[in-house]
Enzyme design. Structure first.
Site, mmCIF file in Angstrom:
data_model
loop_
_atom_site.group_PDB
_atom_site.id
_atom_site.type_symbol
_atom_site.label_atom_id
_atom_site.label_comp_id
_atom_site.label_asym_id
_atom_site.label_seq_id
_atom_site.Cartn_x
_atom_site.Cartn_y
_atom_site.Cartn_z
ATOM 1 N N HIS B 123 0.869 -1.181 0.000
ATOM 2 C CA HIS B 123 0.000 0.000 0.000
ATOM 3 C C HIS B 123 0.907 1.233 0.000
ATOM 4 C CE1 HIS B 123 -2.802 2.950 1.802
ATOM 5 N NE2 HIS B 123 -3.795 2.130 1.517
ATOM 6 N N ASP B 199 3.163 -4.390 7.894
ATOM 7 C CA ASP B 199 1.913 -3.636 7.839
ATOM 8 C C ASP B 199 0.775 -4.636 8.017
ATOM 9 O OD1 ASP B 199 -0.383 -2.294 7.199
ATOM 10 O OD2 ASP B 199 0.261 -1.658 5.195
ATOM 11 N N GLN B 202 -4.523 -5.164 6.989
ATOM 12 C CA GLN B 202 -5.502 -6.117 6.465
ATOM 13 C C GLN B 202 -5.472 -7.434 7.240
ATOM 14 O OE1 GLN B 202 -7.732 -5.453 4.159
ATOM 15 N NE2 GLN B 202 -6.917 -3.449 3.603
ATOM 16 N N LYS B 225 -10.488 -0.511 10.258
ATOM 17 C CA LYS B 225 -10.747 -1.712 9.461
ATOM 18 C C LYS B 225 -11.101 -2.908 10.341
ATOM 19 C CE LYS B 225 -7.247 -0.455 5.977
ATOM 20 N NZ LYS B 225 -7.950 0.193 4.874
ATOM 21 N N CYS B 367 -4.790 2.510 -3.597
ATOM 22 C CA CYS B 367 -3.546 3.036 -3.014
ATOM 23 C C CYS B 367 -2.402 2.045 -3.164
ATOM 24 C CB CYS B 367 -3.735 3.414 -1.544
ATOM 25 S SG CYS B 367 -4.860 4.778 -1.319
#
Lengths: 148, 410
Positions: B123, B199, B202, B225, B367
């Site tokens: 991302h 990261d 998700q 999220k 993104c």
């Protein structure tokens, strides 16, 4: 929400699937101007050739959604052979038609195919798709002025 | 135990909404999730019944607010397997977390010619902060490539890691759904002498997470999220790394003392939390964590693997070669993300058509423009599932795609 038939009118789908004036022009004598919508990634490239104050030739290329590409194709037909001053008026008129307080289009817009794009007004997040090619055209004409 | 999706849907007020008299199918959780009543109530209760700032007021309401933030920090630490609650730094979102790490750690540790390793499926939030610090320091960025099937290609990993100072990888791709072998990359990166960040934006909402098992030094994710509010994110780091890292934002709360000559930094986590924090949002995130724990992350993962398998099968059965689904084909190796191309319909048009059927998906570059360039596409239409989705949502998504045929006649 408004019906999709307001957005995807037949004439718009036709221009999307069968784009007019697709291609490039030699630069010089033409000028080339790219345009992009950073949020959605729609891309257009506008080539205009100005001779004696008249848009004598135009070619366009692009990649993006149906509205952005149909608007590009319809624009190319609407400006070919017209005096630059008249084309600049068309740019203002088109943007007014898409974003102005009154959706009432000017005379030229009313009669032309471009009026089909007024349906996009009901989908505010798509207005930028319709306007991209016209903003890019304005920049292309500025560049052409600078070169003259 | 399988999730009771009907009961879960009832926990989310917005999912009862009708648009044009019809139910909505919210399938954009990879962008941002909906919020359960428990989260909304926790935030409202704070504003209505217990508002005060944190960390200093010597009165009842301030003590309660401080305790609520501490409790949320403890809950988040437990949720991600962090050894210590003080290692959980609250930020605005994952983007801010990664910027904090890249700037604070990068400025102190990176120099000319040093190597930063990213992957081709990141991302922008895990690309641009590194490009900024690389430009400032004259560092080099190397990219772990992806395969045709949308997985990381680790064949050249040792060569890529040679000389690396820091490696920062997505635990799960927001476009492809690919779950990356973070542990394997972390072990190899550590062997090469690099610090490892992941990261987890998700990943954390959808899979049981243990930062120690993942083997990383730094882990970032966002609250919105994972059923929490916007405006709160997390930077987790090992105590050792965070203690050695210089502060990022300066101001109140992050100091022990300030004189005209200078300042000394506060202890963790306050060292990295300058200024009044997003207290209500932190409390909301704590409530989201407790809600997810109540459902059980193992059960959530099982539910999503099953829905993913159902969705992949349903899309192929309905459209065969007319649909292209990006990312790994094996549900066990991916999350519940369906990035699709349907015939020659542009993703933005597809999104518009799905919207007219109350199927809410994301269309665009997500993104992740370098990834899309690698894949040779400009955009995709992405549907994603979460705890409140079931087979009826997938069915609506699959059926609505055919609406494009009526308009474009492909």
């Amino acid at each position: 929400m408004a019906g999709l038939e307001d957005l995807y009118k037949e004439i718009i789908v036709d221009h999307y699937k069968n784009p007019r004036n697709k291609g490039t022009l030699p630069t010089p004598p033409a000028v080339e101007e790219p345009g992009t919508n950073p949020y959605c990634g729609d891309e257009v490239v506008v080539y205009v050739q100005v001779d004696d104050g008249v848009v004598s030739d135009v070619a366009v290329e692009g990649r993006g959604c149906s509205i952005s590409q149909a608007s590009l194709s319809m624009m190319s037909e609407a400006i070919k052979g017209k005096p630059v001053e008249e084309v600049r008026g068309l740019i203002d008129e088109f943007k007014e038609m898409m974003t102005g307080a009154e959706p009432d289009a000017g005379d030229v817009m009313k009669k032309g195919e471009l009026a089909a794009l007024t349906g996009v007004r009901k989908f505010p997040d798509r207005i930028k798709c319709a306007i991209l090619s016209w903003n890019t055209l304005g920049q292309a004409l500025d560049k052409s002025d600078d070169n003259a | 135990m399988a999730l009771d999706v009907a009961a879960i849907k009832a926990d989310f007020p917005v999912l009862a909404r009708l648009v044009d008299g019809q139910p909505i199918h919210y399938m954009d959780s990879a962008a941002s999730s909906q919020k359960p009543t428990a989260v909304i109530d926790a935030m409202e209760n704070y504003y209505r019944n217990g508002y005060a700032s944190v960390n200093r007021g010597a009165y009842q309401l301030a003590r309660e607010a401080t305790q609520a933030v501490d409790a949320a920090r403890t809950a988040v630490a437990r949720f991600i397997g962090a050894p210590h609650a003080h290692e959980v730094i609250f930020t605005k979102n994952a983007t801010e977390s990664m910027n904090l790490f890249a700037q604070a750690w990068g400025r102190a540790n990176l120099g000319a010619g040093d190597v930063i390793v990213l992957t081709e499926m990141e991302h922008h939030a895990n690309i641009v902060p590194w490009q900024m610090v690389a430009a400032e320091k004259g560092s080099e960025i190397r990219w772990i490539p992806i395969t045709e099937s949308g997985e990381l290609d680790l064949t050249d990993l040792d060569r890529i890691l040679d000389g690396a100072k820091v490696v920062s990888v997505s635990a799960m791709s927001n476009v492809l759904g690919t779950i990356n072998p973070v542990r394997r990359i972390a072990d190899a990166a550590h062997a090469a002498g690099a610090v490892v960040a992941a990261d987890g934006s998700q990943y954390v909402p959808h899979l049981p997470t243990d930062v120690v098992e993942l083997g990383v030094d730094v882990f970032v994710f966002t609250g919105h999220k994972m059923l929490g509010p916007t405006g709160v994110g997390v930077l987790w780091g090992t105590t050792e790394l965070l203690d050695a890292m210089p502060p990022f934002l300066g101001g109140g709360d992050m100091i022990l003392t300030v004189t005209k000559e200078g300042f000394t930094t506060n202890e963790l986590p306050h060292k990295f939390e300058a200024g009044t924090p997003n207290i209500a949002e932190i409390i909301g995130l704590g409530a989201a964590v407790e809600y997810l724990e109540g459902l059980g992350m193992e059960a959530i993962r099982e539910h999503e693997v099953s829905l993913t398998a159902y969705g992949l099968r349903a899309l192929k059965e309905a459209y065969g070669d007319d649909i292209r689904i990006h990312g790994p084909s094996e549900p066990a190796n991916r999350g519940g993300i369906f990035s699709v191309e349907y015939k020659d319909v542009h993703p933005h048009d597809l999104g518009q058509i799905l919207d007219s059927h109350n199927v809410y998906v994301r269309a665009g570059h997500h993104c992740a423009k370098p990834l899309l360039q690698t894949m040779g596409i400009q955009a995709s239409a992405r549907a994603s599932v979460y705890v409140y989705n079931d087979e009826s949502d997938i069915d609506a998504f699959v059926a609505a795609l055919a609406g494009a045929d009526d308009i474009f006649g492909f």
